[in-house]
Write a protein that holds these residues in place. Structure first.
Motif, short mmCIF file in Angstrom:
data_model
loop_
_atom_site.label_atom_id
_atom_site.label_comp_id
_atom_site.label_asym_id
_atom_site.label_seq_id
_atom_site.Cartn_x
_atom_site.Cartn_y
_atom_site.Cartn_z
N LEU A 121 -7.19 -3.29 3.81
CA LEU A 121 -8.06 -2.45 2.99
C LEU A 121 -7.47 -1.04 2.83
O LEU A 121 -7.38 -0.53 1.70
N SER A 128 -4.34 -1.20 0.58
CA SER A 128 -4.65 -1.50 -0.82
C SER A 128 -5.26 -0.29 -1.53
O SER A 128 -4.88 0.04 -2.66
N VAL A 129 -6.18 0.38 -0.86
CA VAL A 129 -6.83 1.54 -1.47
C VAL A 129 -5.85 2.70 -1.60
O VAL A 129 -5.84 3.41 -2.61
N LEU A 167 -3.60 2.60 -4.79
CA LEU A 167 -4.23 3.05 -6.02
C LEU A 167 -4.53 4.54 -5.99
O LEU A 167 -4.40 5.23 -7.00
N TYR A 182 -13.63 -8.83 -2.47
CA TYR A 182 -13.76 -8.17 -3.78
C TYR A 182 -14.72 -6.99 -3.68
O TYR A 182 -14.42 -5.89 -4.14
N TYR A 215 -13.37 -4.03 -1.37
CA TYR A 215 -12.31 -3.27 -2.04
C TYR A 215 -12.90 -2.29 -3.05
O TYR A 215 -12.58 -1.10 -3.05
N LEU A 219 -13.00 1.82 -2.61
CA LEU A 219 -12.31 2.53 -3.69
C LEU A 219 -13.25 3.56 -4.32
O LEU A 219 -12.87 4.72 -4.53
N SER A 240 -7.53 -9.12 -5.06
CA SER A 240 -8.35 -8.29 -5.94
C SER A 240 -7.68 -6.93 -6.18
O SER A 240 -7.72 -6.40 -7.29
N SER A 241 -7.07 -6.40 -5.14
CA SER A 241 -6.35 -5.13 -5.25
C SER A 241 -5.21 -5.24 -6.26
O SER A 241 -5.05 -4.37 -7.12
N CYS A 242 -4.44 -6.30 -6.17
CA CYS A 242 -3.32 -6.50 -7.11
C CYS A 242 -3.83 -6.61 -8.54
O CYS A 242 -3.25 -6.03 -9.47
N ASN A 268 -5.05 -3.21 -9.85
CA ASN A 268 -3.90 -2.35 -10.17
C ASN A 268 -3.30 -2.73 -11.52
O ASN A 268 -2.91 -1.86 -12.31
#
Length: 214
Positions: free
Chosen positions: A8, A11-12, A15, A123, A126, A130, A190-192, A195
């Protein structure tokens, strides 16, 4: 749980690093961002309902009730995005749903029905973390450019999502390792996809400026 937190945070942070350089001062970019937000947010209550309906009574009733509560809290949030578009001088008919936007939310339906209904937590977590990190500073910045009436979605989610993150973390602490692994996998996927969506929004403005429908 440690693996999930690490995924997490990573991923955050990816972005967060790119958000600063995105062309938020370009009205077409921000408007398309709100349009794509509408396209995926309108599925939030549907996905929560689908997931809640597949949680069993014997072991998962408390999670089922939490999802129903969350569903109510998310009701009509897509309309905030529509209102922001209107304040900017656009309507949703000025935009097409991007391929990357569909890639972001469509897999959730498959994961809920064929993998584990709690996969949706990846999902959700994230998006909420974010929002917790990005919405407060971004809403402040954009309200000075476009006015507060064009930034209602960001304002609301900057205020509400920290509470949602707290509740999600409590829920995650009660889940078995195999479920946490499924949630982590979905979070990374979900992160990918998110992005890619942001990149496609940026590219659509850079290579083909929006032509509003008369």
């Amino acid at each position: 749980m440690d693996k999930l937190k690490e995924a997490l945070n990573h991923s955050v942070s990816i972005l967060l690093n790119s958000y600063e350089s995105m062309p938020w001062e370009n009205k077409d970019f921000y408007a398309n961002y709100m349009a794509q937000t509408f396209f995926y947010v309108r599925h939030s209550t549907r996905m929560l309902a689908l997931s809640a309906g597949r949680l069993n009574y014997e072991q998962q009733q408390m999670i089922h009730l939490r999802f129903l509560k969350h569903l109510g809290e998310e009701a009509n949030h897509e309309r905030l995005a529509l209102n922001d578009l209107k304040a900017l001088g656009y309507s949703i008919e000025d935009f097409k749903e991007l391929n990357s936007t569909r890639f972001f939310y469509e897999p959730q339906y498959f994961k809920i029905e064929h993998q584990d209904p709690l996969a949706l937590m990846g999902y959700i977590l994230y998006l909420e973390v974010l929002a917790q990190k990005i919405c407060p500073p971004l809403s402040k910045k954009l309200s000075t450019i476009y006015g507060k009436k064009a930034v209602t979605f960001l304002f609301v989610h900057g205020e509400e999502d920290p509470h949602h993150v707290e509740e999600a973390q409590k829920l995650l602490a009660s889940l078995p390792p195999q479920t946490l692994e499924i949630i982590t996998e979905n979070l990374l996927q979900s992160s990918c996809a998110f992005n890619w969506m942001m990149k496609e929004i940026e590219d659509s403005v850079a290579f083909q400026p929006l032509k509003k429908i008369a």
